[in-house]
Design a protein around this motif. Structure first.
Motif: not given
Length: 313
Positions: A112-122, A248-251
């Motif tokens: 889950m952290v990897v998925w969300w980190m990818t949204l925040l810091h692609p 909310a604002d992440a791609d």
């Protein structure tokens, strides 16, 4: 069977205002970094079967105990465990080792952290391997609210949020019983008992299924949680709805290559819309439950290494 003495020695690494306990192997392969992220209630030691195979394949393997675990920092503030902090720790870890990006492999909460980190810091994530936990699209309702409506207030995600500190105390009082009952395989898909399933495991004298590790291996986890307590890791759950707002604002589209490995006996639900949000995903399944790396270590390594070769990583 793996012996704990064969595991790498840790280093304390300062990142993002805290310290992470980091286990490193294959530093001679600098330039080919892979970061392995454990889930809950796990430890860097969860990757003991994967580290030698990845090093042999030529990778620099970096395995942190994330905040709240092992000898890493355990902040008191619940908000210190939201995804901005967790992802910030990993960005800091890459900066510490001088890497612009890395391949990230995560299991359970680590996925889950990897998925969300990818949204925040692609730009910091080269590619993804996720075990057990598929990408969760946001939907119209915060995740814990939705779980409560669908699964009830006893569901452990919900109970952790609605009764702060209650489950933490029970697990802290029974680490050996809880972890011994939890880390098992070939568990039948039986209807859940009333109450928080994790608390039930911590207070039950028996559990179905076969142990997935030796007593010496289990003792590594027990001793780690006797040191850290369970509260830090449970605080990750208490930020799930906060994360829903922060993202909310992440791609929402993951554009990196990804490998999703599931266990056919795992009770954790997948995401039938996975390819809508992760268009470059390869999906694979193994005949096992939730603890994929322990139950099927050789098959897990084969899947990961074959996929890494196919992506020229």
């Amino acid at each position: 069977m793996f012996h704990p003495s064969d595991f790498p020695e840790p280093t304390m690494v300062p990142v993002n205002g805290i310290e992470l306990e980091v286990f490193e192997a294959g530093a001679e392969h600098a330039g080919r970094p892979i970061v392995l992220l454990h889930g809950w209630p796990e430890h860097a030691f969860s990757w003991r079967h994967q580290i030698p195979a990845l090093v042999e394949a030529g990778y620099h393997v970096i395995v942190p105990n994330q905040r709240g675990y092992g000898n890493s920092s355990v902040p008191a503030d619940v908000g210190a465990y939201d995804i901005e902090h967790l992802a910030g720790d990993l960005v800091g870890l890459l900066d510490h080792y001088g890497y612009d990006d890395a391949t990230f492999i995560g299991h359970d909460w680590g996925a889950m952290v990897v998925w969300w980190m990818t949204l925040l810091h692609p730009q910091r994530v080269k590619q993804i391997v996720a075990l057990s936990m598929a990408y969760m699209d946001r939907g119209d309702q915060p995740w814990v609210e939705a779980m409560e409506q669908m699964l009830g207030s006893d569901f452990y995600f919900v109970d952790f949020n609605r009764r702060p500190g209650v489950a933490d105390a029970v697990l802290d009082d029974n680490p050996s019983r809880f972890l011994g009952n939890l880390f098992r395989q070939n568990v039948p898909l039986a209807p859940p008992e009333p109450g928080n399933a994790m608390v039930n495991l911590a207070t039950s004298d028996t559990a179905p299924g076969d142990p997935i590790m030796s007593d010496d291996e289990l003792d590594v986890f027990v001793r780690a949680f006797e040191t850290s307590g369970f509260g830090g890791g449970i605080n990750w759950y208490r930020n799930v709805d906060r994360n829903w707002h922060l993202l909310a604002d992440a791609d929402p589209i993951i554009r990196q290559p990804a490998l999703m490995i599931t266990g056919t006996r795992d009770m954790v639900a997948g995401n039938p819309r996975l390819t809508e949000f992760v268009p470059h995903v390869t999906e694979a399944a193994l005949d096992c439950g939730h603890w994929i790396m322990d139950e099927q270590p050789d098959a897990t390594n084969h899947l990961i290494l074959t996929w890494l070769t196919s992506t020229n990583a």
